[in-house]
Design an enzyme around this catalytic site. Structure first.
Site, PDB file in Angstrom:
ATOM      1  N   SER A  60      70.086   4.127  29.376  1.00 48.96           N
ATOM      2  CA  SER A  60      71.421   4.555  29.786  1.00 48.96           C
ATOM      3  C   SER A  60      72.005   3.779  30.951  1.00 48.96           C
ATOM      4  O   SER A  60      73.183   3.965  31.278  1.00 48.96           O
ATOM      5  CB  SER A  60      71.405   6.047  30.116  1.00 48.96           C
ATOM      6  OG  SER A  60      71.311   6.812  28.934  1.00 48.96           O
ATOM      7  N   HIS A 288      71.971   4.385  38.564  1.00 51.18           N
ATOM      8  CA  HIS A 288      71.877   4.917  37.204  1.00 51.18           C
ATOM      9  C   HIS A 288      70.453   4.713  36.734  1.00 51.18           C
ATOM     10  O   HIS A 288      69.804   3.726  37.084  1.00 51.18           O
ATOM     11  CB  HIS A 288      72.842   4.223  36.243  1.00 51.18           C
ATOM     12  CG  HIS A 288      73.332   5.130  35.142  1.00 51.18           C
ATOM     13  ND1 HIS A 288      72.477   5.664  34.188  1.00 51.18           N
ATOM     14  CD2 HIS A 288      74.567   5.611  34.859  1.00 51.18           C
ATOM     15  CE1 HIS A 288      73.186   6.425  33.363  1.00 51.18           C
ATOM     16  NE2 HIS A 288      74.452   6.419  33.752  1.00 51.18           N
ATOM     17  N   GLY A 290      67.759   5.180  33.134  1.00 47.10           N
ATOM     18  CA  GLY A 290      67.832   5.173  31.682  1.00 47.10           C
ATOM     19  C   GLY A 290      66.473   5.420  31.054  1.00 47.10           C
ATOM     20  O   GLY A 290      65.460   4.904  31.533  1.00 47.10           O
ATOM     21  N   GLY A 294      59.927   5.954  25.239  1.00 42.32           N
ATOM     22  CA  GLY A 294      58.764   5.485  25.979  1.00 42.32           C
ATOM     23  C   GLY A 294      59.035   4.399  26.987  1.00 42.32           C
ATOM     24  O   GLY A 294      58.099   3.775  27.498  1.00 42.32           O
TER      25      GLY A 294
END
Length: 441
Positions: A60, A288, A290, A294
């Site tokens: 992300s 940020h 993400g 895995g």
């Protein structure tokens, strides 16, 4: 003092071992120079070593890149943040006609559209995959009215990526290269597996350290989380957000608070344009994280100091690892005390838990909350498309205050925060993992 990268390679290896991380790559920009180190393996089955030019899935963190693409179009005068999406794409639909008319680009980039948006739908590998994904959004319901709150929304960023396609006339992957990668000289940033495999590429690992059976996410969710990159490329992207003219004329506009987070204990107090915003020891931190299958990534930008840090890993206890790494690194570089994660209070807090029990539901997830001892038990249940991708979790919750609880799943060392909200109009929400999940019964 100039950082000793050999020391940080040693610390990276020690932290990875402690958190059962198979492989990790670290890069940071400090005082005009980039530093890189890497440890462990890309793949526990093959034993291939991690190098500083190895590519990891940044998940992300991709959303900041997509937000930057949109802002480049805004600065170019092609659109405004408050342009309704339907004005750009008349075919755009969600389940609520009023939401369809009123959702803007700002709503998408700040996760305030209210779209129930964890739609991980594979619409194929063709160049029309984003168009087909947006068509499928016609069935998405609202978790709350447009602009009413904040709830992390993957679908909103795929829709934003489709806006980029419409305005640039090319597919999102190509627009990404033309708008960002080429201007910044990023040679190790790619989206499609056939490009990533030209380099050393990490694979994800499960909680037991075994290679996961699925390597990556479908191309159709690209703008929400498909970029693979080396850590130094992620740092270069972060640096561009500190340098007017490197990409954007006014990158600081993206780190202006747009909305307060209803659960401020899980990564930030506010949200900007694409960025999570927080304050550590009196200094602004723009970040940020993400997660893919895995793999985990974190990007931290400290505007006051001009420092950028990227950490990429492929398994293990990721939240514990990233917190310990940030704590050590920022203490040495800038004498910053990174706040400790939320934890149970020393003295028990007495709360009437009955109003919070029940079932909370959104796309892809059903959350059961039951009374348990003096507190609550939360159990997540993946539904629909997320069955087989997400795992169930069980957290025994301890009250921190009248509406905030903490819990952790078996094997976790970091506590998760859960915030319950009961609104005057009678609606009830559970804020957990960045999402606002409405109570269904």
């Amino acid at each position: 003092m100039k950082p000793d990268i050999q020391h940080w390679a040693s610390r990276l290896a020690a932290l990875a071992a402690d958190s059962e991380v198979p492989g990790a790559s670290l890069a940071f920009w400090y005082d005009g120079e980039v530093y890189e180190c890497a440890v462990g393996v890309l793949n526990a089955a093959s034993g291939a070593p991690v190098r500083t030019d190895s590519l990891f899935q940044i998940g992300s963190v991709t959303k900041v890149w997509t937000a930057t693409q949109v802002m480049l179009l805004v600065e170019d005068g092609r659109v405004t943040l408050d342009t309704p999406v339907a004005a750009i794409m008349p075919e755009f639909r969600v389940g609520d006609p009023r939401a369809t008319e009123s959702i803007t680009l700002r709503h998408l980039l700040t996760h305030t559209s209210g779209i129930d948006g964890d739609l991980f739908l594979d619409t194929g590998r063709g160049d029309d995959c984003l168009r087909r994904y947006v068509e499928a959004c016609a069935d998405l319901e609202q978790t709350f009215p447009v602009g009413d709150s904040h709830s992390y929304c993957n679908s909103g960023f795929v829709i934003a990526g489709r806006v980029v396609e419409r305005l640039t006339g090319t597919v999102w992957d190509q627009a990404l290269r033309e708008q960002i990668c080429a201007p910044l000289g990023l040679t190790h940033t790619w989206t499609l597996p056939e490009d990533v495999l030209r380099f050393g590429a990490a694979v994800g690992h499960d909680g037991q350290g075994a290679v996961v059976p699925q390597w990556g996410l479908p191309r159709s969710v690209g703008p929400a989380g498909l970029i693979c990159a080396r850590a130094a490329d992620v740092v270069a992207f972060g640096r561009a957000h500190l340098t007017p003219g490197a990409l954007l004329a006014d990158p600081a506009a993206l780190r202006q608070a747009q909305v307060d987070l209803p659960n401020p204990h899980a990564g930030g107090r506010h949200w900007g344009i694409g960025w999570s915003l927080d304050e550590w020891d009196g200094r602004q931190v723009v970040s940020h994280t993400g997660d893919t299958i895995g793999q985990h990534a974190a990007l931290w930008v400290l505007p006051e100091h001009g420092t950028v840090v990227a950490a990429l890993i492929n398994g293990g206890r990721s939240v514990e690892f990233q917190h310990r790494l940030a704590t050590e690194l920022l203490r040495e570089l800038h004498a910053i005390d990174v706040p400790a994660p939320i934890a149970p209070p020393e003295q028990p807090v007495q709360v009437d838990v009955d109003p919070f029990t029940g079932v909370y539901e959104r796309a892809g997830s059903r959350i059961h909350v039951t009374a348990h001892g003096a507190g609550l038990r939360l159990r997540t249940e993946p539904t629909g498309i997320l069955v087989g991708l997400a795992r169930s979790r069980t957290l025994d919750l301890v009250a921190v205050d009248a509406t905030t609880f903490v819990g952790r799943d078996e094997g976790d060392s970091i506590w998760d925060a859960v915030v319950f909200e009961q609104r005057p109009d009678g609606r009830s929400y559970l804020h957990y993992s960045g999402r606002a999940t409405p109570k269904s019964r």
